[in-house]
Write a protein that holds these residues in place. Sequence first.
Motif, PDB file in Angstrom:
ATOM      1  N   THR A   1      -6.083  -6.767  -3.197  1.00 54.24           N
ATOM      2  CA  THR A   1      -6.338  -5.582  -2.184  1.00 54.24           C
ATOM      3  C   THR A   1      -5.619  -5.855  -0.840  1.00 54.24           C
ATOM      4  OG1 THR A   1      -8.485  -6.442  -1.542  1.00 54.24           O
ATOM      5  CG2 THR A   1      -8.426  -4.653  -3.194  1.00 54.24           C
ATOM      6  N   ALA A   2      -5.612  -7.172  -0.233  1.00 52.87           N
ATOM      7  CA  ALA A   2      -4.933  -7.281   0.801  1.00 52.87           C
ATOM      8  C   ALA A   2      -3.579  -7.120   0.886  1.00 52.87           C
ATOM      9  CB  ALA A   2      -5.198  -8.974   1.325  1.00 52.87           C
ATOM     10  N   VAL A   3      -2.813  -7.498  -0.246  1.00 55.27           N
ATOM     11  CA  VAL A   3      -1.585  -7.182  -0.525  1.00 55.27           C
ATOM     12  C   VAL A   3      -1.021  -5.972  -0.654  1.00 55.27           C
ATOM     13  CG1 VAL A   3       0.340  -7.214  -2.404  1.00 55.27           C
ATOM     14  CG2 VAL A   3      -0.739  -9.302  -1.958  1.00 55.27           C
ATOM     15  N   LEU A   4      -2.002  -4.934  -0.916  1.00 55.17           N
ATOM     16  CA  LEU A   4      -1.764  -3.457  -1.035  1.00 55.17           C
ATOM     17  C   LEU A   4      -1.896  -3.036   0.608  1.00 55.17           C
ATOM     18  CD1 LEU A   4      -4.031  -2.192  -3.773  1.00 55.17           C
ATOM     19  CD2 LEU A   4      -1.498  -2.465  -3.862  1.00 55.17           C
ATOM     20  N   ASP A   5      -3.094  -3.695   1.470  1.00 58.92           N
ATOM     21  CA  ASP A   5      -2.889  -3.185   2.462  1.00 58.92           C
ATOM     22  C   ASP A   5      -1.772  -3.694   3.462  1.00 58.92           C
ATOM     23  OD1 ASP A   5      -5.171  -1.705   2.438  1.00 58.92           O
ATOM     24  OD2 ASP A   5      -6.483  -3.492   3.165  1.00 58.92           O
ATOM     25  N   GLY A   6      -1.492  -4.971   3.250  1.00 63.07           N
ATOM     26  CA  GLY A   6      -0.457  -5.570   3.946  1.00 63.07           C
ATOM     27  C   GLY A   6       0.993  -5.052   3.861  1.00 63.07           C
ATOM     28  N   LEU A   7       1.313  -4.824   2.382  1.00 66.24           N
ATOM     29  CA  LEU A   7       2.460  -4.106   2.268  1.00 66.24           C
ATOM     30  C   LEU A   7       2.638  -2.718   2.961  1.00 66.24           C
ATOM     31  CD1 LEU A   7       3.058  -4.426  -1.623  1.00 66.24           C
ATOM     32  CD2 LEU A   7       4.373  -5.396   0.051  1.00 66.24           C
ATOM     33  N   MET A   8       1.686  -2.037   2.988  1.00 62.71           N
ATOM     34  CA  MET A   8       1.654  -0.865   3.983  1.00 62.71           C
ATOM     35  C   MET A   8       2.036  -0.945   5.167  1.00 62.71           C
ATOM     36  SD  MET A   8      -0.996   2.177   2.187  1.00 62.71           S
ATOM     37  CE  MET A   8      -2.429   0.912   2.120  1.00 62.71           C
ATOM     38  N   LEU A   9       1.082  -1.839   5.862  1.00 65.22           N
ATOM     39  CA  LEU A   9       1.297  -2.311   7.290  1.00 65.22           C
ATOM     40  C   LEU A   9       2.844  -3.075   7.538  1.00 65.22           C
ATOM     41  CD1 LEU A   9       0.129  -2.839   9.829  1.00 65.22           C
ATOM     42  CD2 LEU A   9      -0.430  -5.248   9.414  1.00 65.22           C
ATOM     43  N   GLN A  10       3.352  -3.661   6.637  1.00 69.23           N
ATOM     44  CA  GLN A  10       4.818  -4.265   6.739  1.00 69.23           C
ATOM     45  C   GLN A  10       5.743  -3.258   6.724  1.00 69.23           C
ATOM     46  OE1 GLN A  10       5.491  -7.426   7.620  1.00 69.23           O
ATOM     47  NE2 GLN A  10       3.519  -7.674   7.970  1.00 69.23           N
ATOM     48  N   LEU A  11       5.396  -2.236   5.777  1.00 71.65           N
ATOM     49  CA  LEU A  11       6.662  -1.182   5.594  1.00 71.65           C
ATOM     50  C   LEU A  11       6.435  -0.110   6.914  1.00 71.65           C
ATOM     51  CD1 LEU A  11       6.454  -0.857   1.866  1.00 71.65           C
ATOM     52  CD2 LEU A  11       8.609  -1.098   3.329  1.00 71.65           C
ATOM     53  N   ILE A  12       5.064   0.158   7.262  1.00 71.35           N
ATOM     54  CA  ILE A  12       5.092   0.730   8.397  1.00 71.35           C
ATOM     55  C   ILE A  12       5.909   0.321   9.582  1.00 71.35           C
ATOM     56  CG2 ILE A  12       3.380   1.628  10.414  1.00 71.35           C
ATOM     57  CD1 ILE A  12       1.333   1.591   8.144  1.00 71.35           C
ATOM     58  N   LEU A  13       5.841  -0.917   9.618  1.00 68.80           N
ATOM     59  CA  LEU A  13       6.650  -1.717  10.848  1.00 68.80           C
ATOM     60  C   LEU A  13       8.143  -1.885  10.746  1.00 68.80           C
ATOM     61  CD1 LEU A  13       3.967  -4.601  11.336  1.00 68.80           C
ATOM     62  CD2 LEU A  13       4.361  -2.578  12.923  1.00 68.80           C
ATOM     63  N   ASP A  14       8.455  -1.972   9.312  1.00 69.78           N
ATOM     64  CA  ASP A  14       9.818  -2.254   8.926  1.00 69.78           C
ATOM     65  C   ASP A  14      10.115  -1.381   7.648  1.00 69.78           C
ATOM     66  OD1 ASP A  14      12.433  -2.916   8.365  1.00 69.78           O
ATOM     67  OD2 ASP A  14      12.029  -4.986   8.114  1.00 69.78           O
ATOM     68  N   PRO A  15      10.399  -0.083   7.811  1.00 73.27           N
ATOM     69  CA  PRO A  15      10.609   0.643   6.683  1.00 73.27           C
ATOM     70  C   PRO A  15      11.562   0.294   5.466  1.00 73.27           C
ATOM     71  CG  PRO A  15      10.294   2.157   8.493  1.00 73.27           C
ATOM     72  CD  PRO A  15      10.464   0.626   8.950  1.00 73.27           C
ATOM     73  N   ASP A  16      12.494  -0.503   6.012  1.00 75.04           N
ATOM     74  CA  ASP A  16      13.667  -0.975   5.218  1.00 75.04           C
ATOM     75  C   ASP A  16      13.130  -2.154   4.361  1.00 75.04           C
ATOM     76  OD1 ASP A  16      15.397   0.975   6.047  1.00 75.04           O
ATOM     77  OD2 ASP A  16      15.832   0.029   7.741  1.00 75.04           O
ATOM     78  N   LEU A  17      12.291  -2.696   4.699  1.00 71.36           N
ATOM     79  CA  LEU A  17      11.897  -4.023   4.107  1.00 71.36           C
ATOM     80  C   LEU A  17      11.534  -4.015   2.683  1.00 71.36           C
ATOM     81  CD1 LEU A  17      11.014  -6.991   4.753  1.00 71.36           C
ATOM     82  CD2 LEU A  17       8.574  -6.129   4.715  1.00 71.36           C
ATOM     83  N   PRO A  18      12.272  -4.697   1.766  1.00 70.07           N
ATOM     84  CA  PRO A  18      12.094  -4.567   0.404  1.00 70.07           C
ATOM     85  C   PRO A  18      10.645  -4.921  -0.069  1.00 70.07           C
ATOM     86  CG  PRO A  18      13.589  -6.204   0.513  1.00 70.07           C
ATOM     87  CD  PRO A  18      13.239  -5.756   1.980  1.00 70.07           C
ATOM     88  N   ALA A  19      10.006  -4.291  -0.984  1.00 73.35           N
ATOM     89  CA  ALA A  19       8.750  -4.692  -1.338  1.00 73.35           C
ATOM     90  C   ALA A  19       8.879  -5.709  -2.742  1.00 73.35           C
ATOM     91  CB  ALA A  19       7.753  -3.545  -1.983  1.00 73.35           C
ATOM     92  N   ASP A  20       9.747  -5.564  -3.297  1.00 72.32           N
ATOM     93  CA  ASP A  20       9.840  -6.709  -4.664  1.00 72.32           C
ATOM     94  C   ASP A  20       9.604  -8.158  -4.486  1.00 72.32           C
ATOM     95  OD1 ASP A  20      10.537  -4.666  -6.563  1.00 72.32           O
ATOM     96  OD2 ASP A  20      12.816  -4.895  -6.325  1.00 72.32           O
ATOM     97  N   PRO A  21       9.986  -8.527  -3.428  1.00 71.43           N
ATOM     98  CA  PRO A  21       9.566 -10.188  -3.290  1.00 71.43           C
ATOM     99  C   PRO A  21       8.180 -10.125  -3.174  1.00 71.43           C
ATOM    100  CG  PRO A  21      11.334  -9.633  -2.011  1.00 71.43           C
ATOM    101  CD  PRO A  21      10.904  -8.469  -2.299  1.00 71.43           C
ATOM    102  N   ALA A  22       7.390  -9.501  -2.551  1.00 69.68           N
ATOM    103  CA  ALA A  22       5.949  -9.651  -2.380  1.00 69.68           C
ATOM    104  C   ALA A  22       5.251  -9.138  -3.817  1.00 69.68           C
ATOM    105  CB  ALA A  22       5.487  -8.627  -1.341  1.00 69.68           C
ATOM    106  N   LEU A  23       5.987  -8.131  -4.422  1.00 69.27           N
ATOM    107  CA  LEU A  23       5.436  -7.905  -5.783  1.00 69.27           C
ATOM    108  C   LEU A  23       5.470  -9.236  -6.783  1.00 69.27           C
ATOM    109  CD1 LEU A  23       6.539  -4.096  -6.093  1.00 69.27           C
ATOM    110  CD2 LEU A  23       4.208  -5.137  -5.813  1.00 69.27           C
ATOM    111  N   HIS A  24       6.705  -9.715  -6.616  1.00 71.53           N
ATOM    112  CA  HIS A  24       7.063 -10.844  -7.728  1.00 71.53           C
ATOM    113  C   HIS A  24       5.838 -12.062  -7.375  1.00 71.53           C
ATOM    114  CE1 HIS A  24      10.333  -9.441  -9.676  1.00 71.53           C
ATOM    115  NE2 HIS A  24      11.150  -9.476  -8.547  1.00 71.53           N
ATOM    116  N   ALA A  25       5.409 -12.132  -5.899  1.00 75.38           N
ATOM    117  CA  ALA A  25       4.744 -13.274  -5.659  1.00 75.38           C
ATOM    118  C   ALA A  25       3.267 -12.908  -5.916  1.00 75.38           C
ATOM    119  CB  ALA A  25       4.666 -13.519  -3.961  1.00 75.38           C
ATOM    120  N   THR A  26       2.973 -11.632  -6.196  1.00 76.96           N
ATOM    121  CA  THR A  26       1.648 -11.158  -6.401  1.00 76.96           C
ATOM    122  C   THR A  26       1.518 -11.616  -7.906  1.00 76.96           C
ATOM    123  OG1 THR A  26       1.748  -9.434  -4.587  1.00 76.96           O
ATOM    124  CG2 THR A  26       0.029  -9.216  -6.304  1.00 76.96           C
ATOM    125  N   GLU A  27       2.628 -11.136  -8.851  1.00 75.89           N
ATOM    126  CA  GLU A  27       2.304 -11.273 -10.259  1.00 75.89           C
ATOM    127  C   GLU A  27       2.106 -12.903 -10.433  1.00 75.89           C
ATOM    128  OE1 GLU A  27       6.083  -9.850 -11.658  1.00 75.89           O
ATOM    129  OE2 GLU A  27       5.636  -7.865 -10.985  1.00 75.89           O
TER     130      GLU A  27
END
Length: 196
Positions: A164-190
């Motif tokens: 749940t923190a990853v979901l919230d955190g990804l949204m926050l990071q993308l609000i701050l930096d819309p060009d940030l790729p989400a894939d690295p965080a998703l790989h780490a979450t897996e």
Amino acid sequence: MTHEEPRASTPRGLARREQLVGIGLDLLAEGGWAALTARAVADRARIRPGLLHHYFNGLPGLHVAVAQRVSETIVDPVVDALVAAPDTEAALRALRERVLDMLAGERNLRLAAELLVRALRDPRMGAERRDWARDVRARIAARLEHLRPGWPAERREGTAMLFTAVLDGLMLQLILDPDLPADPALHATEALAGDP
């Protein structure tokens, strides 16, 4: 209960509630909570502002309904896909697919940001968000109990909290930096759920 509250439970009343929540979402996305006023909603819906009391017990009730709808449309589909997955691999695939949908578009990110900010400033909204987050963590932990029966309860609950923190955190990071790729965080979450 007032004598007029049952109006909201008729088909016409439910349709009106849906319309008002939709208008509330639009206003929230356009201008934040300050734009979501009784007058603005009433003007768009072409109703008297006082009718919000019949459908939501006033503007604070509409605010809560709008917040719930933000969660239902942005985050809940990710959680639903996770807990419906038949195995860990399917859950991780669902996470990857649904998170990208969740993060798509400026509107979703703007609504999510407004929701988090309001939860920090408004005790009623904070309590509603806290209860919602507890329910989400409990659902994920319960599913992990079936997917990873050998894990102790502490690990299941900790992993649910991190998801749940990853979901919230990804949204926050993308609000701050819309060009940030989400894939690295998703790989780490897996990797969190990948080890038996």
